[in-house]
Design a protein around this motif. Structure first.
Motif, short mmCIF file in Angstrom:
data_model
loop_
_atom_site.label_atom_id
_atom_site.label_comp_id
_atom_site.label_asym_id
_atom_site.label_seq_id
_atom_site.Cartn_x
_atom_site.Cartn_y
_atom_site.Cartn_z
N ASN A 45 0.86 -1.18 0.00
CA ASN A 45 0.00 0.00 0.00
C ASN A 45 0.90 1.23 0.00
O ASN A 45 1.52 1.54 1.02
CB ASN A 45 -0.91 0.01 1.22
CG ASN A 45 -1.88 1.19 1.22
OD1 ASN A 45 -1.73 2.14 0.46
ND2 ASN A 45 -2.88 1.14 2.08
N HIS A 296 -6.20 -3.34 -6.38
CA HIS A 296 -6.53 -2.48 -5.25
C HIS A 296 -7.08 -1.15 -5.78
O HIS A 296 -7.00 -0.86 -6.97
CB HIS A 296 -5.30 -2.26 -4.38
CG HIS A 296 -5.05 -3.40 -3.44
ND1 HIS A 296 -4.65 -3.23 -2.15
CD2 HIS A 296 -5.20 -4.74 -3.62
CE1 HIS A 296 -4.52 -4.41 -1.57
NE2 HIS A 296 -4.85 -5.34 -2.45
N ASP A 334 -11.08 -1.56 4.56
CA ASP A 334 -11.27 -2.52 3.48
C ASP A 334 -9.89 -2.84 2.92
O ASP A 334 -9.19 -1.94 2.46
CB ASP A 334 -12.18 -1.94 2.40
CG ASP A 334 -12.59 -2.96 1.34
OD1 ASP A 334 -11.75 -3.81 0.99
OD2 ASP A 334 -13.73 -2.90 0.85
N SER A 335 -9.51 -4.10 2.94
CA SER A 335 -8.17 -4.49 2.50
C SER A 335 -7.92 -4.21 1.03
O SER A 335 -6.77 -4.15 0.58
CB SER A 335 -7.94 -5.97 2.80
OG SER A 335 -8.86 -6.78 2.09
#
Length: 396
Positions: A45, A296, A334-335
């Motif tokens: 991330n 993502h 939320d992953s």
């Protein structure tokens, strides 16, 4: 969605305290890069442990607007908005030099957010934010726009950068192919996005390809074609490893999590289960992943604090009653969602409400659109103050 501002609005200043003075950025605060090159690893991330940079261009725009404001409460709140991280739109060739400037002011603790937004025939389904390049000018897009942006980023390997790639472009090819303006732009859009992905694929960059929002590609009939279009272009670009996924709700109004959904009682709601962006992301992501692309997402929460304002999903222009939403954060719950981010600069108009203007789009005249409103990209002080008033969380 957005149109350019003059370069004069981009001096390196910030909104100061309610005394209305404007201070130069402290040199130590603008001490740009990390001591060594930044690598944003695939699968990580890129926003985790970093702050979305509060760029000086937006801060300068706010500072200029506040010179005519006397309300100390508004001045104080505006100062806090200016200190909130947001993406900077590089929406014309004339704004490309701002990229190098942004690199010099971004500290090691931050990630600089830029919107890549100047495709030939840009925003083929709207009038308010059509771009400077005409369909067929792909070579100019590459040489005069993407290439110098790439050069500026390459020259600053110690700065973390997040890029949103061409808002609305690929979604328009999915749902507006019946429009001549969109069908004729298809080749330039696909080739241009692929070129941007391939050329901007540096280790310090995280790219997100725009995927509209749940009220656009979230319809049952649009989900698979939307994912196929995005992954097709990603593959055509050579599957660049610095593509992290997709962006949603850019310059939009949708809630992240809302039950029942804003349009859950509409007569056609049964054809769209993606009534909020969480559902959209969680539904769209597996389709993107099955196409071989990282899946993502980041979501624009810049103006989505208030729901139930629009008459229809597609009402996109200067929605009346809106407010600044959740501040940028990587804590999303939320992953699949890397971050909530501010993309559309609050206070800049989506389009003019003047029906006699050349760039007038009928959506800016709808009953749920704020009026009066200036041309896209121009400052609307009354709208900015409304965003402050309706902000959730509030600016105290």
């Amino acid at each position: 969605m957005k149109f350019t501002l003059g370069l004069a609005a981009c001096a390196a200043v910030v909104v100061a305290t309610p005394t209305k003075t404007v201070e130069k950025r402290d040199a130590s605060q603008a001490n740009a890069a990390c001591a060594s090159a930044v690598t944003l690893a695939a699968g990580s991330n890129p926003f985790s442990g970093r702050t979305l940079h509060a760029n000086s261009a937006y801060a300068s725009e706010i500072a200029a607007a506040m010179q005519s404001v006397t309300d100390t409460s508004i001045l104080a709140q505006a100062s806090k908005v200016a200190q909130t991280g947001s993406f900077l739109w590089i929406d014309t060739i004339a704004r490309v030099p701002l990229v190098a400037q942004m690199m010099t002011e971004t500290p090691c603790t931050d990630i600089m957010g830029l919107v890549i937004y100047d495709l030939p025939g840009r925003d083929c389904a709207a009038k308010a934010s059509n771009g400077e390049l005409k369909t067929g000018e792909l070579a100019k897009y590459k040489s005069d726009y993407i290439d110098p942006i790439a050069a500026a980023i390459k020259a600053a390997p110690n700065v973390a950068v997040a890029l949103i790639i061409e808002p609305d472009s690929l979604p328009n090819l999915v749902t507006n192919a019946n429009l001549t303006t969109c069908s004729s732009s298809k080749s330039d859009y696909e080739s241009g996005v692929a070129y941007a992905l391939k050329t901007l694929n540096f280790p310090n960059v995280a790219m997100y390809i725009d995927a509209g929002h749940g009220g656009w590609l979230g319809w049952d009939a649009n989900l698979k074609p939307g994912a196929a279009e995005i992954t097709k272009v990603y593959t055509a670009a050579g599957s660049p490893k610095q593509v992290f996924g997709f962006s949603t709700n850019v310059a939009g109004w949708n809630a992240f999590s809302l039950s029942p959904g804003e349009f859950s009682t509409a007569s056609d709601a049964k054809y769209n289960k993606c009534q909020d962006e969480k559902t959209y992301i969680d539904t769209f992501s597996p389709l993107i992943k099955s196409g071989g692309m990282p899946a993502h997402a980041i979501m624009d929460t810049g103006r989505n604090a208030v729901q139930g304002l629009r008459a229809a999903w597609g009402d996109w222009c200067n929605v009346n009653g809106a407010g600044f939403g959740v501040r940028p954060t990587s804590s999303t719950g939320d992953s699949l969602v890397d971050a909530f981010v501010w993309v559309k600069p609050g206070g800049e108009s989506d389009g003019t409400s003047d029906t006699t203007a050349d760039r007038y789009d009928s959506f800016c005249g709808h009953d749920d659109a704020f009026k009066p409103a200036p041309q896209a990209g121009q400052w609307n002080e009354a709208y900015f103050e409304m965003l402050l008033k309706n902000a959730k969380p509030a600016f105290s």
